[in-house]
Motif scaffolding. Sequence first.
Motif, mmCIF file in Angstrom:
data_model
loop_
_atom_site.group_PDB
_atom_site.id
_atom_site.type_symbol
_atom_site.label_atom_id
_atom_site.label_comp_id
_atom_site.label_asym_id
_atom_site.label_seq_id
_atom_site.Cartn_x
_atom_site.Cartn_y
_atom_site.Cartn_z
ATOM 1 N N LEU A 17 -3.530 3.799 -6.102
ATOM 2 C CA LEU A 17 -4.563 4.006 -5.084
ATOM 3 C C LEU A 17 -5.957 3.671 -5.602
ATOM 4 C CD1 LEU A 17 -3.228 7.367 -3.607
ATOM 5 C CD2 LEU A 17 -2.711 5.034 -2.872
ATOM 6 N N ASP A 18 -6.315 4.180 -6.763
ATOM 7 C CA ASP A 18 -7.669 3.992 -7.277
ATOM 8 C C ASP A 18 -7.847 2.645 -7.994
ATOM 9 O OD1 ASP A 18 -8.135 6.548 -6.314
ATOM 10 O OD2 ASP A 18 -7.816 7.500 -8.256
ATOM 11 N N LEU A 32 -2.622 4.842 0.909
ATOM 12 C CA LEU A 32 -1.494 5.749 1.076
ATOM 13 C C LEU A 32 -1.004 5.669 2.514
ATOM 14 C CD1 LEU A 32 0.275 7.988 -0.162
ATOM 15 C CD2 LEU A 32 -1.441 9.611 0.672
ATOM 16 N N VAL A 33 0.283 5.396 2.700
ATOM 17 C CA VAL A 33 0.874 5.309 4.031
ATOM 18 C C VAL A 33 1.532 6.648 4.391
ATOM 19 C CG1 VAL A 33 2.574 4.115 5.469
ATOM 20 C CG2 VAL A 33 1.233 2.836 3.795
ATOM 21 N N PHE A 34 2.279 7.221 3.449
ATOM 22 C CA PHE A 34 2.917 8.522 3.687
ATOM 23 C C PHE A 34 3.222 9.207 2.366
ATOM 24 C CE2 PHE A 34 6.526 5.660 3.250
ATOM 25 C CZ PHE A 34 7.374 6.375 2.413
ATOM 26 N N GLU A 35 3.378 10.517 2.432
ATOM 27 C CA GLU A 35 3.878 11.344 1.335
ATOM 28 C C GLU A 35 4.973 12.222 1.913
ATOM 29 O OE1 GLU A 35 0.906 13.892 -0.311
ATOM 30 O OE2 GLU A 35 0.053 12.323 -1.535
ATOM 31 N N HIS A 36 6.025 12.454 1.147
ATOM 32 C CA HIS A 36 7.087 13.334 1.625
ATOM 33 C C HIS A 36 7.610 14.181 0.480
ATOM 34 C CE1 HIS A 36 10.505 14.913 3.758
ATOM 35 N NE2 HIS A 36 11.263 14.535 2.741
ATOM 36 N N ARG A 37 7.800 15.455 0.775
ATOM 37 C CA ARG A 37 8.497 16.393 -0.100
ATOM 38 C C ARG A 37 9.376 17.252 0.803
ATOM 39 N NH1 ARG A 37 5.664 16.981 -5.073
ATOM 40 N NH2 ARG A 37 3.532 16.218 -4.933
ATOM 41 N N SER A 38 10.573 17.584 0.354
ATOM 42 C CA SER A 38 11.439 18.462 1.134
ATOM 43 C C SER A 38 10.831 19.859 1.234
ATOM 44 C CB SER A 38 12.830 18.551 0.506
ATOM 45 O OG SER A 38 13.425 17.283 0.497
ATOM 46 N N THR A 39 10.293 20.326 0.120
ATOM 47 C CA THR A 39 9.556 21.584 0.060
ATOM 48 C C THR A 39 8.352 21.351 -0.847
ATOM 49 O OG1 THR A 39 10.796 22.417 -1.845
ATOM 50 C CG2 THR A 39 11.660 22.969 0.338
ATOM 51 N N THR A 40 7.466 22.321 -0.916
ATOM 52 C CA THR A 40 6.238 22.132 -1.703
ATOM 53 C C THR A 40 6.485 22.015 -3.198
ATOM 54 O OG1 THR A 40 5.897 24.524 -1.775
ATOM 55 C CG2 THR A 40 4.785 23.292 -0.016
ATOM 56 N N MET A 97 6.577 8.660 -1.853
ATOM 57 C CA MET A 97 5.395 8.186 -1.142
ATOM 58 C C MET A 97 5.450 6.691 -0.883
ATOM 59 S SD MET A 97 2.654 8.475 -4.297
ATOM 60 C CE MET A 97 1.237 7.696 -3.602
ATOM 61 N N GLY A 98 4.740 6.257 0.146
ATOM 62 C CA GLY A 98 4.626 4.844 0.470
ATOM 63 C C GLY A 98 3.174 4.419 0.367
ATOM 64 N N VAL A 99 2.951 3.259 -0.213
ATOM 65 C CA VAL A 99 1.606 2.697 -0.340
ATOM 66 C C VAL A 99 1.631 1.262 0.157
ATOM 67 C CG1 VAL A 99 0.955 4.204 -2.256
ATOM 68 C CG2 VAL A 99 1.962 1.987 -2.756
ATOM 69 N N LYS A 100 0.466 0.758 0.584
ATOM 70 C CA LYS A 100 0.405 -0.603 1.108
ATOM 71 C C LYS A 100 -0.953 -1.223 0.790
ATOM 72 C CE LYS A 100 1.123 -3.396 5.156
ATOM 73 N NZ LYS A 100 1.488 -3.508 6.540
ATOM 74 N N LYS A 101 -0.914 -2.497 0.448
ATOM 75 C CA LYS A 101 -2.129 -3.289 0.265
ATOM 76 C C LYS A 101 -1.843 -4.669 0.830
ATOM 77 C CE LYS A 101 -5.535 -4.898 -3.028
ATOM 78 N NZ LYS A 101 -5.980 -4.891 -4.420
ATOM 79 N N ASP A 102 -2.599 -5.053 1.843
ATOM 80 C CA ASP A 102 -2.365 -6.322 2.539
ATOM 81 C C ASP A 102 -0.910 -6.367 3.008
ATOM 82 O OD1 ASP A 102 -5.061 -7.034 2.025
ATOM 83 O OD2 ASP A 102 -4.493 -7.808 0.052
ATOM 84 N N GLU A 103 -0.147 -7.352 2.574
ATOM 85 C CA GLU A 103 1.248 -7.500 3.002
ATOM 86 C C GLU A 103 2.242 -6.860 2.030
ATOM 87 O OE1 GLU A 103 2.117 -8.779 5.987
ATOM 88 O OE2 GLU A 103 -0.054 -8.858 6.311
ATOM 89 N N CYS A 104 1.755 -6.249 0.975
ATOM 90 C CA CYS A 104 2.628 -5.636 -0.035
ATOM 91 C C CYS A 104 2.782 -4.146 0.255
ATOM 92 C CB CYS A 104 2.035 -5.837 -1.427
ATOM 93 S SG CYS A 104 3.022 -5.108 -2.740
ATOM 94 N N ALA A 105 4.011 -3.719 0.491
ATOM 95 C CA ALA A 105 4.310 -2.306 0.720
ATOM 96 C C ALA A 105 5.300 -1.838 -0.350
ATOM 97 C CB ALA A 105 4.900 -2.102 2.100
#
Length: 58
Positions: free
Chosen positions: A14-15, A21-29, A35-43
């Motif tokens: 990210l930095d 950042l597109v999404f973050e997921h955890r089943s529990t805390t 996580m999903g990240v994207k820059k231009d056409e690269c995901a």
Amino acid sequence: MRSFDETATGTFYLDFLGFDLVFEHRSTTDTRLYMGVKKDECALHLSEWGQIGFLNAQ
């Protein structure tokens, strides 16, 4: 892609590389991050789970 350290992964993608950042997921805390990240056409999907993407690998 596998990640081992949430803070280092966020700092790098990210930095440093400038991904969004597109999404973050955890089943529990208290579980591992997916996580999903994207820059231009690269995901990318980044995961602390060891076997993501290799479920059928022998």
